[in-house]
Design a protein around this motif. Structure first.
Motif, mmCIF file in Angstrom:
data_model
loop_
_atom_site.group_PDB
_atom_site.id
_atom_site.type_symbol
_atom_site.label_atom_id
_atom_site.label_comp_id
_atom_site.label_asym_id
_atom_site.label_seq_id
_atom_site.Cartn_x
_atom_site.Cartn_y
_atom_site.Cartn_z
ATOM 1 N N UNK A 394 0.846 -1.192 0.000
ATOM 2 C CA UNK A 394 0.000 0.000 0.000
ATOM 3 C C UNK A 394 0.881 1.242 0.000
ATOM 4 N N UNK A 395 0.634 2.130 -0.953
ATOM 5 C CA UNK A 395 1.359 3.391 -1.048
ATOM 6 C C UNK A 395 0.620 4.539 -0.388
ATOM 7 N N UNK A 396 -0.722 4.506 -0.459
ATOM 8 C CA UNK A 396 -1.467 5.689 -0.034
ATOM 9 C C UNK A 396 -2.934 5.346 0.131
ATOM 10 N N UNK A 397 -3.645 6.211 0.854
ATOM 11 C CA UNK A 397 -5.105 6.215 0.893
ATOM 12 C C UNK A 397 -5.551 7.603 0.453
ATOM 13 N N UNK A 398 -6.240 7.679 -0.664
ATOM 14 C CA UNK A 398 -6.659 8.953 -1.251
ATOM 15 C C UNK A 398 -8.103 9.209 -0.829
ATOM 16 N N UNK A 399 -8.268 9.925 0.278
ATOM 17 C CA UNK A 399 -9.592 10.079 0.891
ATOM 18 C C UNK A 399 -10.555 10.879 0.019
ATOM 19 N N UNK A 400 -10.054 11.814 -0.790
ATOM 20 C CA UNK A 400 -10.936 12.666 -1.584
ATOM 21 C C UNK A 400 -11.125 12.146 -3.008
ATOM 22 N N UNK A 401 -10.487 11.043 -3.369
ATOM 23 C CA UNK A 401 -10.601 10.512 -4.737
ATOM 24 C C UNK A 401 -11.901 9.741 -4.892
ATOM 25 N N UNK A 402 -12.516 9.878 -6.058
ATOM 26 C CA UNK A 402 -13.769 9.172 -6.312
ATOM 27 C C UNK A 402 -13.652 8.112 -7.400
ATOM 28 N N UNK A 403 -12.571 8.114 -8.166
ATOM 29 C CA UNK A 403 -12.403 7.093 -9.201
ATOM 30 C C UNK A 403 -11.909 7.692 -10.500
ATOM 31 N N UNK A 404 -12.155 6.959 -11.620
ATOM 32 C CA UNK A 404 -11.748 7.392 -12.957
ATOM 33 C C UNK A 404 -10.252 7.713 -12.975
ATOM 34 N N UNK A 405 -9.436 6.733 -12.559
ATOM 35 C CA UNK A 405 -8.002 6.950 -12.386
ATOM 36 C C UNK A 405 -7.213 6.492 -13.603
ATOM 37 N N UNK A 406 -6.092 7.175 -13.831
ATOM 38 C CA UNK A 406 -5.094 6.764 -14.811
ATOM 39 C C UNK A 406 -3.736 6.830 -14.140
ATOM 40 N N UNK A 407 -2.778 6.074 -14.682
ATOM 41 C CA UNK A 407 -1.422 6.150 -14.145
ATOM 42 C C UNK A 407 -0.424 6.033 -15.277
ATOM 43 N N UNK A 408 0.779 6.480 -15.009
ATOM 44 C CA UNK A 408 1.899 6.306 -15.916
ATOM 45 C C UNK A 408 3.164 6.446 -15.091
ATOM 46 N N UNK A 409 3.999 5.417 -15.119
ATOM 47 C CA UNK A 409 5.260 5.403 -14.371
ATOM 48 C C UNK A 409 4.960 5.629 -12.890
ATOM 49 N N UNK A 410 5.359 6.781 -12.316
ATOM 50 C CA UNK A 410 5.191 7.008 -10.885
ATOM 51 C C UNK A 410 4.037 7.949 -10.568
ATOM 52 N N UNK A 411 3.153 8.223 -11.525
ATOM 53 C CA UNK A 411 2.092 9.225 -11.356
ATOM 54 C C UNK A 411 0.711 8.581 -11.428
ATOM 55 N N UNK A 412 -0.173 8.978 -10.508
ATOM 56 C CA UNK A 412 -1.574 8.555 -10.502
ATOM 57 C C UNK A 412 -2.442 9.807 -10.565
ATOM 58 N N UNK A 413 -3.446 9.793 -11.437
ATOM 59 C CA UNK A 413 -4.408 10.891 -11.561
ATOM 60 C C UNK A 413 -5.806 10.320 -11.372
ATOM 61 N N UNK A 414 -6.592 10.917 -10.468
ATOM 62 C CA UNK A 414 -7.957 10.472 -10.229
ATOM 63 C C UNK A 414 -8.885 11.678 -10.147
ATOM 64 N N UNK A 415 -10.145 11.440 -10.458
ATOM 65 C CA UNK A 415 -11.159 12.470 -10.261
ATOM 66 C C UNK A 415 -11.425 12.603 -8.765
ATOM 67 N N UNK A 416 -11.567 13.843 -8.301
ATOM 68 C CA UNK A 416 -11.900 14.117 -6.909
ATOM 69 C C UNK A 416 -13.403 14.254 -6.744
ATOM 70 N N UNK A 417 -13.836 14.193 -5.505
ATOM 71 C CA UNK A 417 -15.267 14.352 -5.230
ATOM 72 C C UNK A 417 -15.752 15.747 -5.605
ATOM 73 N N UNK A 418 -14.865 16.715 -5.644
ATOM 74 C CA UNK A 418 -15.218 18.072 -6.049
ATOM 75 C C UNK A 418 -15.341 18.209 -7.564
ATOM 76 N N UNK A 419 -14.922 17.179 -8.302
ATOM 77 C CA UNK A 419 -14.942 17.247 -9.759
ATOM 78 C C UNK A 419 -13.602 17.599 -10.361
ATOM 79 N N UNK A 420 -12.673 18.094 -9.549
ATOM 80 C CA UNK A 420 -11.356 18.428 -10.059
ATOM 81 C C UNK A 420 -10.493 17.172 -10.154
#
Length: 428
Positions: A394-420
């Motif tokens: 386990x690397x992290x717990x992203x409390x504000x993330x809601x899903x729709x994630x992508x990753x590449x190498x060492x980077x993770x991008x997810x949609x937040x509950x705020x929409x950002x």
């Protein structure tokens, strides 16, 4: 970096329930607060992940985010423009936590008219290539200047960018298409050859294209040089009589005939027949480490690529997703979603059961990052799969993330509950 074995996190279920749809984005004050919270967050029941870098990037509903190298590209519908117009923004991904908590400024932004969905990003010399799907055609590729965002060229088809600088563009369709080599800077075609409706297959080594293989349902098979398009080998293998399809793996052209449960192998150098194997319920064949894997039903058979001899059978496994050394990452159906397991490549013996995870897209030799919903407080758990060791850390717990994630190498991008968009980097 702090890495905790999967067993240390007690409140994470082995399930993959779909996250809720994010609500409408809110304003800058909340963005600032979220950014500060992200920088101070810690992994549940664990020491802080001191190496983590996090930031919040503004985005509207409908936006797509693509991490690539040290950049993040965001594509979203352009405000105040006709439908089909999008804005593309490029952001620099920081190596360490930003000094200011506010949203980052884009390196550049540009607007394009592009009907379809942006689904993939590659880079070439000084360019970034966006693949766009089409409802009625093969889609198109738009090449932007990676320094300014200015459009350089666009043309039909989807790209493959070779690390040596070769850029191949391919179209298909019911009547066939073309594969062509183009100049990355201008899009000018250097050579072009027609392809069958089944399109072309590339053989790769270290990401470098070594051969282009054209295997039509009927007629002759062709092997071509990717640097010149020149014909290297050709033969009529009677594929029209095989009632199957062709795939390429381990320098072999494999004709898979599901109705007969037969796989026939031909060497790509000379297209001479090497062997034939009977594999009941075979559906497809792909590489799995040093072997060939032939999935069928809820199992797959591991074959020796030199002889076609059966090495072992992976019962209850769908197939193999990735290889690391002498270990295979396998996927199997589970009561709460697909389960991931680690197999010994030599024997097929199960080494570890990693539980249920959503494996994010990856490239060869990149880190295998996964997510799944939390129980307490919502959000997502991020883990890195260590296939060789047979564990999920386990690397992290992203409390504000809601899903729709992508990753590449060492980077993770997810949609937040705020929409950002939340962006997290985990340097190794």
């Amino acid at each position: 970096m702090t890495v905790i074995d999967l067993g240390e996190v007690r409140d994470e279920p082995e399930r993959e329930a779909p996250p809720p749809r994010p609500p409408r984005a809110v304003g800058r004050p909340l963005r600032v607060a979220l950014a500060l919270a992200f920088l101070l967050a810690t992994v549940a029941a664990a020491a802080p992940v001191s190496a983590r870098v996090a930031l919040v990037v503004p985005a509207r509903l409908g936006a797509e985010a693509f991490p690539h190298g040290d950049r993040l590209y965001v594509v979203e519908p352009a405000e105040g423009e006709p439908q089909g117009t999008v804005e593309v923004r490029a952001y620099a991904l920081p190596e360490r936590a930003p000094a200011e908590a506010g949203p980052p400024d884009p390196l550049w932004r540009t607007r394009l008219v592009a009907a379809g969905r942006f689904w993939h990003v590659q880079t070439g010399p000084g360019t970034v290539l966006f693949s766009i799907t089409g409802d009625q055609d093969d889609g198109q590729t738009v090449a932007l200047d990676d320094g300014t965002g200015r459009e350089r060229w666009r043309q039909p088809g989807h790209p493959w960018s070779d690390p040596t600088g070769i850029l191949l563009m391919q179209t298909g369709g019911a009547q066939g298409g073309t594969v062509r080599s183009v100049d990355p800077a201008s899009g000018r075609a250097l050579w072009s050859v027609p392809t069958p409706p089944e399109a072309a297959t590339y053989t790769l080594r270290g990401g470098r294209v070594e051969r282009i293989v054209l295997a039509p349902a009927t007629g002759r098979v062709e092997v071509r040089d990717p640097r010149s398009g020149a014909l290297v080998h050709a033969a009529d293998l009677g594929l029209g009589e095989a009632s199957g399809h062709a795939v390429v793996a381990h320098d072999l052209l494999l004709v898979v005939r599901p109705p007969q449960g037969v796989v026939t192998a031909y060497g790509l150098d000379g297209l001479r027949r090497r062997w034939e194997a009977r594999v009941p319920m075979v559906e497809h064949v792909n590489e799995c480490g040093e072997l060939l894997c032939a999935p069928g039903g809820n199992r797959f058979v591991a074959l020796d690529p030199a002889t076609g001899a059966q090495r072992w059978t992976g019962e209850r496994w769908f197939g193999v997703l990735a290889t690391r050394g002498d270990r295979l990452l396998a996927v199997a159906p589970g009561p709460l979603g697909d389960r991931l397991g680690v197999l010994d490549a030599a024997t097929g013996r199960q080494v570890a059961d990693l539980g249920s995870w959503q494996l994010l897209p990856w490239y060869p030799d990149e880190r295998l990052l996964t997510v799944r919903p939390t129980v307490a407080g919502g959000g997502l758990v991020v883990a890195e799969l260590d296939v060789a060791a047979g564990r999920a850390g386990v690397l992290d717990v992203l409390r504000e993330a809601s899903g729709n994630c992508r990753s590449r190498a060492d980077t993770v991008v997810c949609r937040l509950r705020t929409g950002e968009l939340g962006v997290w980097r985990y340097p190794g």
